[in-house]
Design a protein around this motif. Structure first.
Motif, PDB file in Angstrom:
ATOM      1  N   THR A  31       0.822  -1.212   0.000  1.00  0.00           N
ATOM      2  CA  THR A  31       0.000   0.000   0.000  1.00  0.00           C
ATOM      3  C   THR A  31       0.855   1.260   0.000  1.00  0.00           C
ATOM      4  N   ASP A  82      -2.230   8.247  -7.770  1.00  0.00           N
ATOM      5  CA  ASP A  82      -3.672   8.346  -8.029  1.00  0.00           C
ATOM      6  C   ASP A  82      -4.214   7.033  -8.580  1.00  0.00           C
ATOM      7  N   TYR A  84      -2.942   3.973  -8.257  1.00  0.00           N
ATOM      8  CA  TYR A  84      -2.945   2.937  -7.222  1.00  0.00           C
ATOM      9  C   TYR A  84      -4.113   3.121  -6.258  1.00  0.00           C
ATOM     10  N   ARG A  85      -4.473   4.370  -6.001  1.00  0.00           N
ATOM     11  CA  ARG A  85      -5.569   4.625  -5.069  1.00  0.00           C
ATOM     12  C   ARG A  85      -6.928   4.220  -5.631  1.00  0.00           C
ATOM     13  N   ASN A  88      -6.770   0.748  -4.261  1.00  0.00           N
ATOM     14  CA  ASN A  88      -6.761   0.680  -2.795  1.00  0.00           C
ATOM     15  C   ASN A  88      -6.645   2.102  -2.268  1.00  0.00           C
ATOM     16  N   ALA A  89      -7.710   2.600  -1.681  1.00  0.00           N
ATOM     17  CA  ALA A  89      -7.764   3.998  -1.244  1.00  0.00           C
ATOM     18  C   ALA A  89      -6.738   4.324  -0.166  1.00  0.00           C
ATOM     19  N   SER A  90      -6.190   3.308   0.488  1.00  0.00           N
ATOM     20  CA  SER A  90      -5.236   3.556   1.573  1.00  0.00           C
ATOM     21  C   SER A  90      -3.801   3.705   1.080  1.00  0.00           C
ATOM     22  N   PHE A  91      -3.597   3.622  -0.239  1.00  0.00           N
ATOM     23  CA  PHE A  91      -2.238   3.740  -0.783  1.00  0.00           C
ATOM     24  C   PHE A  91      -1.639   5.099  -0.425  1.00  0.00           C
TER      25      PHE A  91
END
Length: 301
Positions: A31, A82, A84-85, A88-91
């Motif tokens: 992450t 952006d 990667y998020r 997974n929003a927690s990146f």
């Protein structure tokens, strides 16, 4: 992750307890993204549209981290972070180890090995480490004969990779971006300035000494192209070499470049809109978006 099970019984007249332990590997979610890079990663002059005296506050400003292809916060750039998020929003991540002017090779220019050491010192969780270096290794040379040899380049690549694969947390991936075609920037800059009264690339290059081996004339084009392509081939070969040891090191190594016939940062032909109008050299906002999009195609995920 391990589970324990047990039972009891008798053998002859003796009481017996049996215990069974079963362990399985559990994948650790990655992450975080980290960057080792140079002024391209720092978004240098990305928003500049001209290089007259009217534009001095832009082109003298240097780094524009908000426009970085890696983790830029500006809504004008869709960065790798952006992207990667969206998975997974927690990146999270940063490019704190990177620095404008850095080389892959020269220890005096915050090279790959030094940046790798900074990354492992600050990273405690599995990460994707994006390595974008090499343009300055070409630009800082003064002649064809001064260009780094295969052995010098490979030695620098290996020195940085040795640090990362042996010290990053298990589950990490090192992603090697290819070296861009700096040899094309003279022709692209001349095309950018043509008919544009706000841009004079040739004057800016000569005044500020911008990559003169590429921008002063076309006389070094052949040598630069040969070295740029050789450096990228070495990146691909070394990635394969180190990745073959991933079962032992716990760290994968992936090269973005896979040959001249395959789209990559190293094969992309810049257009005038891809470079900024300030220094006529570094990627514009459009160029930063192009970098992000190109790298994302093979980005580990």
């Amino acid at each position: 992750e391990c589970t324990v099970s047990g039972g009891s019984g008798t053998v002859g007249s003796a009481d017996v307890t049996t215990v069974s332990v079963t362990c399985t590997d559990v994948a650790v979610a990655v992450t975080r993204i980290e960057g080792a890079g140079d002024s391209i990663m720092r978004g240098y002059n990305a928003s500049c549209t001209g290089n007259t005296i009217l534009h001095i506050f832009c082109y003298s400003g240097g780094d524009q981290n908000q426009h970085s292809f890696l983790d830029g916060s500006s809504s004008n750039v869709v960065s790798l972070l952006d992207r990667y998020r969206t998975l997974n929003a927690s990146f999270g991540g940063d490019k704190d180890a990177s620095e404008s002017g850095s080389e892959m090779t020269d220890p005096g220019k915050n090279n790959f090995q030094a940046q790798a050491a900074a990354i492992v010192a600050s990273t405690s969780q599995p990460s994707v480490v994006v390595v974008e270096l090499g343009g300055n290794d070409l630009c800082n040379r003064s002649s064809d004969q001064d260009l780094y040899s295969d052995a010098q380049w490979q030695g620098a690549v290996d020195a940085g990779l040795d640090v990362l694969v042996n010290q990053l947390p298990d589950g990490s991936t090192v992603y090697l971006s290819s070296v861009p075609r700096v040899q094309d920037l003279r022709s692209v800059g001349i095309a950018l300035q043509t008919g544009n009264s706000s841009v004079n690339c040739e004057n800016f290059w000569s005044t500020w000494g911008v990559c003169r081996i590429a921008t002063a004339s076309d006389s070094h084009f052949g040598a630069l192209e040969e070295r740029q392509q050789a450096y990228n081939a070495i990146l691909a070969e070394r990635a394969a070499h180190y990745n073959a040891q991933a079962g032992t090191t716990g760290v994968e190594v992936v090269a973005e470049y896979s040959g001249e016939g395959v789209a990559s940062v190293g094969t992309y032909r810049f257009t005038p809109d891809d470079i900024n109008g300030g220094d006529c050299f570094h990627p514009s906002i459009q160029g930063q978006n192009q970098l992000s999009e190109t790298l994302w195609r093979k980005s580990p995920r």
